[in-house]
Design a protein around this motif. Structure first.
Motif, PDB file in Angstrom:
ATOM      1  N   ALA A   1      -4.651  -2.231   4.295  1.00 28.88           N
ATOM      2  CA  ALA A   1      -4.964  -1.047   3.840  1.00 28.88           C
ATOM      3  C   ALA A   1      -5.173  -0.098   5.273  1.00 28.88           C
ATOM      4  CB  ALA A   1      -5.919  -0.763   2.783  1.00 28.88           C
ATOM      5  N   ALA A   2      -5.815  -0.624   5.941  1.00 32.57           N
ATOM      6  CA  ALA A   2      -6.519   0.210   6.954  1.00 32.57           C
ATOM      7  C   ALA A   2      -5.228   0.241   8.194  1.00 32.57           C
ATOM      8  CB  ALA A   2      -7.604  -0.513   7.869  1.00 32.57           C
ATOM      9  N   LEU A   3      -4.493  -0.755   8.335  1.00 30.12           N
ATOM     10  CA  LEU A   3      -3.141  -0.778   9.156  1.00 30.12           C
ATOM     11  C   LEU A   3      -2.083   0.291   8.551  1.00 30.12           C
ATOM     12  CD1 LEU A   3      -2.599  -4.421   9.709  1.00 30.12           C
ATOM     13  CD2 LEU A   3      -3.538  -2.725  11.526  1.00 30.12           C
ATOM     14  N   LEU A   4      -1.893   0.475   7.284  1.00 30.04           N
ATOM     15  CA  LEU A   4      -1.149   1.288   6.688  1.00 30.04           C
ATOM     16  C   LEU A   4      -1.589   2.869   7.010  1.00 30.04           C
ATOM     17  CD1 LEU A   4       1.277   1.438   4.634  1.00 30.04           C
ATOM     18  CD2 LEU A   4      -0.118   1.096   2.877  1.00 30.04           C
ATOM     19  N   MET A   5      -2.924   3.060   6.937  1.00 30.17           N
ATOM     20  CA  MET A   5      -3.669   4.217   7.200  1.00 30.17           C
ATOM     21  C   MET A   5      -3.497   4.760   8.479  1.00 30.17           C
ATOM     22  SD  MET A   5      -4.959   6.603   5.106  1.00 30.17           S
ATOM     23  CE  MET A   5      -5.666   8.343   5.450  1.00 30.17           C
ATOM     24  N   TYR A   6      -3.714   3.930   9.763  1.00 30.33           N
ATOM     25  CA  TYR A   6      -3.542   4.197  10.916  1.00 30.33           C
ATOM     26  C   TYR A   6      -2.114   4.290  11.362  1.00 30.33           C
ATOM     27  CZ  TYR A   6      -8.360   3.193  12.025  1.00 30.33           C
ATOM     28  OH  TYR A   6      -9.756   3.153  12.335  1.00 30.33           O
TER      29      TYR A   6
ATOM     30  N   TRP B   1       3.574 -11.560  21.738  1.00 31.81           N
ATOM     31  CA  TRP B   1       3.214 -10.352  20.963  1.00 31.81           C
ATOM     32  C   TRP B   1       2.465  -9.418  22.008  1.00 31.81           C
ATOM     33  CZ3 TRP B   1       4.132  -6.457  18.035  1.00 31.81           C
ATOM     34  CH2 TRP B   1       2.929  -5.428  17.680  1.00 31.81           C
ATOM     35  N   PRO B   2       1.195  -9.709  22.497  1.00 29.89           N
ATOM     36  CA  PRO B   2       0.516  -8.928  23.200  1.00 29.89           C
ATOM     37  C   PRO B   2       1.479  -8.025  24.406  1.00 29.89           C
ATOM     38  CG  PRO B   2      -0.972 -10.593  22.919  1.00 29.89           C
ATOM     39  CD  PRO B   2       0.507 -11.069  22.325  1.00 29.89           C
TER      40      PRO B   2
ATOM     41  N   GLY C   1      -9.853  -1.995  16.456  1.00 30.62           N
ATOM     42  CA  GLY C   1      -9.014  -2.857  17.392  1.00 30.62           C
ATOM     43  C   GLY C   1      -9.697  -3.973  17.530  1.00 30.62           C
ATOM     44  N   VAL C   2     -11.003  -3.812  17.875  1.00 32.58           N
ATOM     45  CA  VAL C   2     -11.831  -4.848  18.393  1.00 32.58           C
ATOM     46  C   VAL C   2     -11.894  -5.741  17.304  1.00 32.58           C
ATOM     47  CG1 VAL C   2     -14.459  -5.574  19.005  1.00 32.58           C
ATOM     48  CG2 VAL C   2     -13.287  -3.552  20.253  1.00 32.58           C
TER      49      VAL C   2
ATOM     50  N   TRP D   1      -2.485   2.962  19.472  1.00 35.96           N
ATOM     51  CA  TRP D   1      -3.724   2.717  20.255  1.00 35.96           C
ATOM     52  C   TRP D   1      -4.549   1.458  19.707  1.00 35.96           C
ATOM     53  CZ3 TRP D   1      -5.826   3.175  24.933  1.00 35.96           C
ATOM     54  CH2 TRP D   1      -7.322   3.147  24.811  1.00 35.96           C
ATOM     55  N   MET D   2      -4.822   1.490  18.369  1.00 34.88           N
ATOM     56  CA  MET D   2      -5.532   0.306  17.997  1.00 34.88           C
ATOM     57  C   MET D   2      -4.732  -1.003  18.033  1.00 34.88           C
ATOM     58  SD  MET D   2      -5.641  -2.167  15.470  1.00 34.88           S
ATOM     59  CE  MET D   2      -4.469  -1.713  14.239  1.00 34.88           C
ATOM     60  N   LEU D   3      -3.782  -1.258  18.263  1.00 34.55           N
ATOM     61  CA  LEU D   3      -2.996  -2.385  18.498  1.00 34.55           C
ATOM     62  C   LEU D   3      -2.806  -2.604  20.136  1.00 34.55           C
ATOM     63  CD1 LEU D   3       0.309  -2.359  16.146  1.00 34.55           C
ATOM     64  CD2 LEU D   3      -1.926  -3.740  15.965  1.00 34.55           C
ATOM     65  N   TYR D   4      -3.101  -1.585  20.806  1.00 34.71           N
ATOM     66  CA  TYR D   4      -3.223  -1.643  22.227  1.00 34.71           C
ATOM     67  C   TYR D   4      -4.132  -2.202  22.711  1.00 34.71           C
ATOM     68  CZ  TYR D   4      -3.834  -0.521  27.249  1.00 34.71           C
ATOM     69  OH  TYR D   4      -4.021  -0.673  28.606  1.00 34.71           O
ATOM     70  N   VAL D   5      -5.435  -1.853  21.762  1.00 33.70           N
ATOM     71  CA  VAL D   5      -6.801  -2.346  22.255  1.00 33.70           C
ATOM     72  C   VAL D   5      -6.960  -3.856  21.723  1.00 33.70           C
ATOM     73  CG1 VAL D   5      -9.392  -2.345  21.379  1.00 33.70           C
ATOM     74  CG2 VAL D   5      -8.114  -0.051  21.889  1.00 33.70           C
ATOM     75  N   ALA D   6      -6.548  -3.959  20.679  1.00 33.11           N
ATOM     76  CA  ALA D   6      -6.647  -5.471  20.052  1.00 33.11           C
ATOM     77  C   ALA D   6      -5.601  -6.433  21.145  1.00 33.11           C
ATOM     78  CB  ALA D   6      -5.765  -5.430  18.849  1.00 33.11           C
ATOM     79  N   ALA D   7      -4.349  -5.949  21.564  1.00 34.72           N
ATOM     80  CA  ALA D   7      -3.597  -6.648  22.400  1.00 34.72           C
ATOM     81  C   ALA D   7      -4.318  -7.152  23.538  1.00 34.72           C
ATOM     82  CB  ALA D   7      -2.184  -6.071  22.756  1.00 34.72           C
ATOM     83  N   CYS D   8      -4.978  -5.919  24.330  1.00 41.00           N
ATOM     84  CA  CYS D   8      -5.598  -6.335  25.648  1.00 41.00           C
ATOM     85  C   CYS D   8      -6.845  -7.124  25.333  1.00 41.00           C
ATOM     86  CB  CYS D   8      -6.232  -4.826  25.880  1.00 41.00           C
ATOM     87  SG  CYS D   8      -4.915  -3.816  26.750  1.00 41.00           S
TER      88      CYS D   8
END
Length: 416
Positions: free
Chosen positions: A15-20, A368-369, A114-115, A394-401
């Motif tokens: 749900a959060a991913l859908l919102m973001y 993937w990252p 993302g964290v 941006w959220m996925l960029y933080v998670a990837a890094c």
């Protein structure tokens, strides 16, 4: 009971991913208005929903505070943390402190999600949750296009273009690049019983084509090429080095050919050499960057219409953009060359660590990252898709890094 809690947490994540992703809510609340239309509508519902997501994310991080703290310390991405701190302290020199305060708060919470995403789920789990998210987006986009064409079809740019559950066709195109990448990786890795995943990939590409988002299509082709190119890094040195030299040579030839025949290329893609007015906009943006080159105008402090520094851009360009159509220029306007430097250094370090991890791993999930960071770098050339608050990119960029740094540190610890 434990399985139920895990299922509920995964449901919250989707749900959060859908919102973001920016799907559905903005489109419906705006009454199907285009991204360029000036329409006033109540966004309080969106703010409330985001605030609930912020609260739950913070609660989940605190609930696992030992793991969260361990993750922060082990990942130790100082450059990424410094960039986020710079966003927050830019309130002190912002040309619009109230906007900077609001935007920095939402960026901080987007980064915390993302964290959470990187620390809670493995790369394989991240991709599966993203697949569920984009599966919902794909189904709803077709429903909106067929049953609710007022919302699903964009009619203000010549011939009708599909926009699905987003306010603009380019929004759909950009999300389908990420969707296609996710389904492609999962299908490639699954091999057996991958039919539903290839269907997801095919439908993602179909929606991208129907959106007629040329830049997104080009980005997807580059990402697919990059997926196979990155796997060369896993070969033995005797084969890898000659192959990389060959790929680099072909890439250089293509670059020079495209540079000399840019007009022909753009016309074949239905674009002009100004990239729909972007190249005429960018010199004006550079004029304003050089007025405050080191720290910028504060995060979100520049684009304030006729009442802000953006009035110069509006008068000079003859149209009314709300961003510079370049993530790198947007970063310079917000945080100056200091912010751009922090991002570029952090990006390069994470990118190199991503290569190191791919070299020692065997699955498609581990690429993937690198692929998402590559997409961020490409998309930011012509769209302001870099340091956006409440943004999936941006959220996925933080998670990837953080994911590549975490796996890199774990790999080092195993060798010790």
């Amino acid at each position: 009971m434990r399985k139920l809690l895990i299922f509920a947490e995964q449901g919250f994540t989707v749900a959060a991913l859908l919102m973001y992703s920016g799907a559905i809510f903005v489109l419906i609340l705006s009454g199907g208005a285009s991204q360029d239309d000036i329409v006033e509508y109540d966004t309080s519902l969106i703010r409330i929903i985001f605030f609930l997501f912020y609260a739950v994310t913070f609660f989940l991080l605190v609930l696992r505070w030992k793991k969260t703290l361990y993750f922060f310390v082990l990942a130790k991405d100082i450059l990424l943390y410094s960039l986020i701190v710079l966003v927050i302290v830019s309130i002190t020199w912002s040309f619009e402190p109230s906007t900077t305060l609001k935007n920095s708060f939402t960026l901080l919470n987007s980064s915390l999600f993302g964290v959470y995403f990187a620390s809670r789920y493995s790369l394989k789990q991240q991709l599966h949750l993203l697949a569920w998210t984009f599966g919902i987006v794909i189904v709803l986009s077709f429903i909106f296009a067929v049953a609710l064409p007022k919302y699903g079809i964009q009619n203000d740019i010549g011939s009708p273009k599909l926009r699905g559950v987003f306010v603009h066709k380019n929004g759909l195109g950009a999300r389908m690049v990420t969707s296609s990448t996710v389904f492609f990786i999962l299908a490639y890795q699954a091999k057996r019983r991958s039919l539903i995943l290839w269907v997801g990939f095919s439908l993602s590409v179909l929606l991208l084509l129907l959106s007629v988002s040329t830049s997104s299509l080009v980005n997807l082709l580059i990402i697919i090429f990059a997926f196979f190119a990155f796997q060369i890094w896993r070969w033995s040195y005797r084969v890898m080095i000659p192959t990389l030299i060959l790929v680099a040579t072909i890439s250089q030839i293509l670059y020079f050919w495209l540079s000399n025949d840019a007009d022909i290329l753009f016309s074949s893609l239905g674009k002009d050499s100004t990239l729909t007015g972007r190249t005429e906009l960018w010199p004006l943006v550079m004029d304003m960057i050089w007025k405050h080159p080191w720290l910028g105008y504060g995060y979100g402090g520049f684009w304030q219409g006729w009442d802000g520094e953006s009035a110069y851009i509006w008068r000079g360009s003859g149209w009314f953009p709300n961003h510079p159509h370049s993530g790198y220029l947007a970063l310079c306007l917000d945080l100056g060359f200091l912010g751009l430097g922090l991002f570029c250094l952090g990006f390069c370090r994470s990118y190199l660590k991503g290569f190191s991890w791919v070299r020692s791993s065997k699955t498609a999930f581990d690429i993937w990252p690198l692929l998402h960071m590559t997409y961020i770098a490409l998309a930011s050339l012509t769209e302001s898709a870099l340091l956006e608050s409440n943004s999936l990119n941006w959220m996925l960029y933080v998670a990837a890094c953080l994911s590549v740094r975490m796996t890199h540190q774990n790999q080092i610890m195993k060798k010790m």
